[in-house]
Design an enzyme around this catalytic site. Structure first.
Site, PDB file in Angstrom:
ATOM      1  N   HIS A   7       0.821  -1.201   0.000  1.00  0.00           N
ATOM      2  CA  HIS A   7       0.000   0.000   0.000  1.00  0.00           C
ATOM      3  C   HIS A   7       0.862   1.261   0.000  1.00  0.00           C
ATOM      4  O   HIS A   7       2.039   1.227   0.367  1.00  0.00           O
ATOM      5  CB  HIS A   7      -0.933   0.027   1.216  1.00  0.00           C
ATOM      6  CG  HIS A   7      -0.219   0.136   2.534  1.00  0.00           C
ATOM      7  ND1 HIS A   7       0.503  -0.909   3.073  1.00  0.00           N
ATOM      8  CD2 HIS A   7      -0.097   1.175   3.408  1.00  0.00           C
ATOM      9  CE1 HIS A   7       1.017  -0.531   4.229  1.00  0.00           C
ATOM     10  NE2 HIS A   7       0.680   0.734   4.447  1.00  0.00           N
ATOM     11  N   ASP A  66       0.490   5.004   1.833  1.00  0.00           N
ATOM     12  CA  ASP A  66      -0.251   5.466   3.005  1.00  0.00           C
ATOM     13  C   ASP A  66      -1.364   6.445   2.640  1.00  0.00           C
ATOM     14  O   ASP A  66      -1.169   7.399   1.888  1.00  0.00           O
ATOM     15  CB  ASP A  66       0.695   6.147   4.004  1.00  0.00           C
ATOM     16  CG  ASP A  66       1.532   5.142   4.791  1.00  0.00           C
ATOM     17  OD1 ASP A  66       1.096   3.982   4.916  1.00  0.00           O
ATOM     18  OD2 ASP A  66       2.609   5.529   5.295  1.00  0.00           O
ATOM     19  N   HIS A  98       4.709   0.175   0.246  1.00  0.00           N
ATOM     20  CA  HIS A  98       5.483  -0.586   1.220  1.00  0.00           C
ATOM     21  C   HIS A  98       4.637  -1.702   1.814  1.00  0.00           C
ATOM     22  O   HIS A  98       3.409  -1.718   1.695  1.00  0.00           O
ATOM     23  CB  HIS A  98       6.069   0.304   2.316  1.00  0.00           C
ATOM     24  CG  HIS A  98       5.055   1.099   3.076  1.00  0.00           C
ATOM     25  ND1 HIS A  98       4.479   2.252   2.585  1.00  0.00           N
ATOM     26  CD2 HIS A  98       4.517   0.918   4.320  1.00  0.00           C
ATOM     27  CE1 HIS A  98       3.632   2.736   3.471  1.00  0.00           C
ATOM     28  NE2 HIS A  98       3.625   1.940   4.538  1.00  0.00           N
ATOM     29  N   ARG A 104       5.483   6.551  13.895  1.00  0.00           N
ATOM     30  CA  ARG A 104       5.421   7.167  12.564  1.00  0.00           C
ATOM     31  C   ARG A 104       4.925   8.601  12.639  1.00  0.00           C
ATOM     32  O   ARG A 104       3.935   8.902  13.316  1.00  0.00           O
ATOM     33  CB  ARG A 104       4.480   6.365  11.654  1.00  0.00           C
ATOM     34  CG  ARG A 104       4.526   6.799  10.192  1.00  0.00           C
ATOM     35  CD  ARG A 104       3.530   6.025   9.356  1.00  0.00           C
ATOM     36  NE  ARG A 104       2.189   6.605   9.408  1.00  0.00           N
ATOM     37  CZ  ARG A 104       1.103   6.011   8.918  1.00  0.00           C
ATOM     38  NH1 ARG A 104       1.192   4.816   8.362  1.00  0.00           N
ATOM     39  NH2 ARG A 104      -0.076   6.603   8.994  1.00  0.00           N
TER      40      ARG A 104
END
Length: 315
Positions: A102, A104, A261, A276
């Site tokens: 995917h 983000d 990723h 993150r």
């Protein structure tokens, strides 16, 4: 003649793959870095798509966020998942394992520029992350497939089939994961994006797909699934990817506009946690100059729309 040592805090870029990936040495990350160093890191990011920094043990969430602010404008931690923090999102294996390809937050119109991920608690084995270059994948398309992709749009949504990505024959899903997924879809988003977008800083064409795609506009469910599988296979060819074995203190930064990723779920029931921070991006534009279109949901609370100036990047 002996080569001079690199200047303190000046990035030393070590290329790791033909199409994607570089390690940056000689930099201690934080909010103290001068503009020249930050510009050099951003230039390396545009060229190599994902950057890795070793041994950043001094960083905490506050320091990570301060460094992120030098690279761009932070978003909220997530459009819907805010119960565990509004600035920094814990990537916590007790709640979710993003073990599918995917980019983000593509279900909103303003796709983030980049993400910064810092390792905190790691399993004794497994738990690697793999990135793929969607720019390289586009460049390698044969002309008939390229022309098709450039004239396609895809509907992305946060209300996708989570269960299909979990190997659970009995259908039993942990309570924490159920809570996480309920929060994830607490507000519904759908956005129509071009399958090929023009990167706002480099001007290069990249594929915009991943697991948030529900269907292609104008195609049926079966046709969409078949075509998505075909294009995704182009993106995730091994030569277009790089796989990172995390160590404590590692930081990864990736260009979310030119990559996908996959966090590999190969560490059994061990605990894995990373932090993150996400940077605001722009609204994608296709090769004909047409922007993405919101179908459902308002992401203005999540992120500003930040359109960067166009740069010239050495391939």
């Amino acid at each position: 003649m002996v080569n001079p040592s690199p200047a303190p805090d000046w990035p030393h870029v070590v290329k790791l793959g033909a199409h994607i990936g570089a390690r940056i040495d000689n930099v201690r990350l934080g909010g103290h870095l001068d503009a020249g160093v930050v510009d050099a890191i951003n230039a390396a990011l545009l060229t190599h798509k994902v950057l890795f920094f070793r041994s950043q043990h001094h960083l905490d969430d506050e320091g990570q966020y301060a460094f992120a602010k030098l690279l761009g404008t932070p978003t909220l931690a997530h459009p819907t998942v805010l119960s565990r923090g509004t600035d920094v999102l814990p990537i916590d294996s007790r709640y979710d394992k993003a073990n599918s390809w995917h980019t983000d937050v593509t279900f909103v119109d303003r796709i983030p520029k980049a993400s910064l991920l810092r390792a905190i608690t790691l399993p004794e084995y497994g738990g690697t992350t793999t990135w793929a270059s969607t720019e390289a994948a586009y460049d390698q398309l044969p002309e008939p497939l390229r022309l098709l992709a450039e004239n396609l749009r895809a509907l992305h949504t946060n209300d996708y089939d989570y269960i299909r990505d979990y190997d659970d024959a009995d259908g039993d899903v942990d309570l924490k994961q159920n809570e996480y997924r309920s929060e994830f879809v607490s507000e519904h988003y759908e956005t129509e994006h071009p399958v090929v977008r023009v990167h706002p800083e480099t001007g290069r064409k990249v594929l915009l797909l991943g697991h948030f795609v529900r269907k292609f506009v104008g195609l049926g469910t079966v046709e969409s699934a078949t075509l998505l599988q075909l294009l995704q296979a182009r993106i995730t060819k091994l030569e277009n990817t790089i796989r990172w074995n995390w160590a404590p203190g590692d930081v990864a930064i990736w260009d979310n506009r030119a990559t996908q990723h996959y966090a590999v779920s190969d560490y059994d029931d061990q605990y894995r946690r990373l932090s993150r921070v996400t940077l605001a991006g722009d609204i994608p534009v296709d090769v004909h100059g047409l922007p993405s279109r919101v179908v459902a949901g308002d992401a203005s609370h999540y992120s500003d729309v930040v359109t960067p100036r166009r740069l010239t990047v050495v391939p």
